[in-house]
Write an enzyme that holds these catalytic residues in place. Structure first.
Site, short mmCIF file in Angstrom:
data_model
loop_
_atom_site.label_atom_id
_atom_site.label_comp_id
_atom_site.label_asym_id
_atom_site.label_seq_id
_atom_site.Cartn_x
_atom_site.Cartn_y
_atom_site.Cartn_z
N GLU A 179 0.66 -1.27 -0.08
CA GLU A 179 0.17 0.15 -0.19
C GLU A 179 0.86 1.33 0.02
OE1 GLU A 179 -1.02 1.21 3.53
OE2 GLU A 179 -2.02 3.09 2.92
N ASP A 238 0.94 -1.93 6.37
CA ASP A 238 1.73 -1.66 7.37
C ASP A 238 0.96 -2.17 8.83
OD1 ASP A 238 3.18 0.22 6.04
OD2 ASP A 238 1.53 2.00 6.55
N ASP A 249 -0.60 -1.35 11.26
CA ASP A 249 -1.36 -0.78 12.19
C ASP A 249 -2.78 -0.98 11.61
OD1 ASP A 249 -1.71 0.46 9.62
OD2 ASP A 249 -0.54 2.45 10.40
N ASP A 282 -4.85 0.80 9.92
CA ASP A 282 -5.25 1.09 8.48
C ASP A 282 -4.66 -0.05 7.46
OD1 ASP A 282 -6.38 3.36 9.00
OD2 ASP A 282 -5.06 4.66 8.56
#
Ligand code: 0RA
Length: 632
Positions: free
Chosen positions: A423, A497, A499, A501
């Site tokens: 991403e 990532d 996290d 998101d």
């Protein structure tokens, strides 16, 4: 040849008006081509007499006035009075459509092709048409114009001769040009002479004041084939020659193998060139193939690397003449230049096979050379197929239409390659630097991927740019067009990532894959990369931890040493070496293989992914090599 003419055979009586009204229907056109059909028609009538054994000499003369005369020493057109019409047969034959064949139905005829419409058609389309016949002890003459008699049949002086002479002057009302082509006439006449051995054909040209030219070939098509191969090197010094009468037809062929790489077979039916081949030619070729195969096998000449002698191996450099005489030729195709008489196929093939095998066995030195030539063709065929396969392979590796956001790997071996779906551009940049260019591809998607659960149709979904890029990269299609064999990588690794998101993006991607290409997951091609969340530095030592639990384990092991814990905010923040060693290098990374179950979630990772948006329920199996620093 026993059947003889009787005047009562005339049955069909139709006037010539239709021919003058629609000449193209009978001779194809009214240009020079059509004009020459008149010449061929009259010439073929004379050649038919030779074909049936009644005629030994034909003279064709281009007259001073441009008209054409064809004379033969055949039986002569019958001149006796027909009981029904009470007119001389010759008048009926020349003024009636389709009447000719009725006189002589057991004979070989060049009728049925574009020619064979009958001398009456020539009469109908000529301004002047004069028939002279030597028959029944006298010379007979009758003149016509545009298909109608100018007077009655005239009995002339007594003669012992027999034969027919036709003079015609094409009608300028029909033809725009009436100039016949001398060279063309020479060529066609010579081939007729080749095809009828012993027949003497003389061409005179008063119009252009040329010296007479005579064609006579006592060895017929054997002379013809010599002429045709004169520019190439032959493998068999003496051609394979066969002449055979089978029941009610006759086959003749003469064949050479040459060092040329093409095939050149001239085929004829009743002396008419069948330029599109047909039954006779195919049967001869099949017979030759079987004979060469049988000979090569019998003499053990086929090496192990050649599986089989293919027909095209036998045809390479094959030059020949095939001529068939047949009572009822069926001409087919756009230009009627293809013979279609299935009944002659097997007898021709069998005759050629037997005769050719005997020919090969009788001349072993020559025949071994023929087989060598055929085997060379087989080798060339195999080499060319291999080369072609290679080109196809290379073509498929040209990687057309791949998205610009894809940094592809160089290897074409699907089993050793993988693609990282990343991403954002900064993460994509790091991944590109960290990858192994040979086996690892990186596709960076921009921003969030479409939530397919909220979009109705696959059509709509496919308009989404990120999905388009993903599909182009994977190459395996989607929905009804899905084909796992076309998948361009063996592992599809989602790398986002660590996290919320990132997890959200992974779920969206997985949802799309799960809905529209579930086989990817079912066959174990989909993985999640596990980038670390924490970096722990203790002096010179560095440790990475994927989650809180791992971090605590590491810290516990460090005892009283000084350490520093850092938290990665995103993949883009990691330097390429770190990304490589922790997440991408197959030797040191941890991957999660994605599977689908209905009920159970496993572990921390699952929470990370499914916490916010648990649309589909996935499970993850850890797949890892020794991960040196960590011990999970
Ligand atoms: C009809 C019947 C017979 C011969 C011919 C026509 C014939 C036509 C042409 C045209 C040019 N040359 C020709 N020669 C013969 C058979 C007559 C018989 O059986 O005697």
């Amino acid at each position: 040849m026993a059947a003889t003419y009787t005047a009562k055979d005339i049955t069909v009586l139709e006037g010539l008006e239709p021919v003058r009204k629609r000449p193209a229907m009978y001779i194809g056109s009214t240009d020079v081509r059509g004009l020459h059909h008149l010449v061929w028609e009259v010439l073929d009538n004379a050649v038919d007499e030779a074909l049936n054994g009644y005629c030994t000499a034909i003279t064709l003369r281009i007259e001073k006035d441009g008209g054409v005369t064809v004379a033969d020493n055949g039986r002569g057109i019958p001149v006796d009075i027909h009981p029904k019409t009470k007119r001389p047969a010759i008048e009926t034959i020349l003024c009636t459509l389709h009447a000719g064949g009725k006189f002589d139905h057991t004979a070989y005829k060049s009728s049925g092709g574009l020619h064979g419409v009958g001398a009456s058609v020539v009469n109908a389309l000529s301004e002047v048409f004069i028939a002279t016949v030597w028959r029944d002890g006298y010379e007979w003459t009758q003149e016509f114009s545009r298909g109608k008699p100018k007077g009655n049949l005239k009995k002339g002086k007594p003669t012992k001769a027999h034969g027919t002479q036709i003079y015609f002057m094409p009608d300028t009302e029909i033809f725009s040009k009436t100039n016949v082509n001398y060279k063309n006439i020479l060529d066609v006449s010579e081939s007729k002479a080749f095809l009828n051995k012993g027949l003497k054909i003389t061409i005179e040209n008063e119009r252009d004041k040329e010296k007479p030219v005579t064609f006579k070939y006592d060895n017929g098509i054997q002379d013809y084939i010599k002429r045709i191969v004169s520019g190439t090197t032959v493998v068999n010094a003496e051609p394979f020659y066969l002449e055979k009468e089978v029941d009610d037809f006759k086959i003749e062929c003469a064949m050479h193998w040459t060092l040329a790489t093409d095939m050149e077979i001239h085929s004829y039916a009743n002396s008419i060139n069948t330029s599109d081949g047909g039954t006779h030619e195919l049967a001869v070729r099949a017979g030759l193939t079987k004979a060469v195969r049988a000979y090569a096998e019998r003499k053990n000449l086929i090496p192990k690397n050649i599986k089989t002698i293919a027909p095209e191996d036998v045809y390479e450099g094959l030059y020949g003449i095939v001529s068939v005489l047949i009572k009822n030729p069926q001409f087919q195709g756009q230009t009627k230049e293809k013979l279609n008489n299935p009944e002659i196929s097997s007898p021709i093939e069998a005759s050629v096979k037997n005769a050719c095998e005997a020919y090969l066995l009788a001349n072993p030195t020559m025949s071994d050379a023929v087989v060598k030539r055929v085997l060379l063709a087989a080798e060339a065929r195999m080499a060319s197929r291999a080369a072609k396969d290679n080109v196809t392979r290379k073509l498929s590796s040209l990687k057309l239409n791949l998205p610009g956001k894809l940094a592809d790997c160089s290897s074409n071996k699907v089993e050793e390659t993988e693609v990282f779906i990343v991403e954002g551009d900064s993460a994509g940049g790091s991944a590109k630097m960290a990858r192994d260019r040979k086996t690892q591809a990186v596709l960076s998607l921009r921003g969030k991927i479409l939530n397919v659960e909220q979009v109705a149709s696959l059509e709509k979904i496919q308009t989404n740019n990120e999905i388009k890029n993903l599909l182009a990269t994977l190459g395996c299609g989607v929905g009804a067009h899905f084909d796992l064999n076309k998948l361009r990588y063996s592992r599809v690794i989602l790398m986002t990532d660590a996290d919320v998101d990132g997890a959200h993006i992974s779920v969206l991607l997985l949802t799309f894959i799960y809905r529209y290409m579930p086989e990817l997951i079912n066959h174990g091609h989909v993985y999640l990369a596990m980038p670390p969340l924490f970096k722990i530095e203790a002096g010179k030592e560095v440790f990475y931890a994927m989650d809180e639990m791992e971090k605590e384990k590491i810290l516990a092991k460090l005892n009283n040493r000084k350490y520093e814990v850092g938290r990665f905010k995103g993949l883009g923040e990691m330097n390429p070496e770190t990304l490589k060693s922790t997440t991408m290098n197959p030797k040191t990374r941890t991957l999660m293989k994605v599977q689908v179950v209905d009920h159970k979630a496993t572990g921390d990772v699952f929470e990370r992914l499914m916490g916010k948006d648990p649309k589909a329920r996935f499970t993850f199996i850890q797949e890892r090599a020794e991960f040196a620093e960590l011990d999970i």
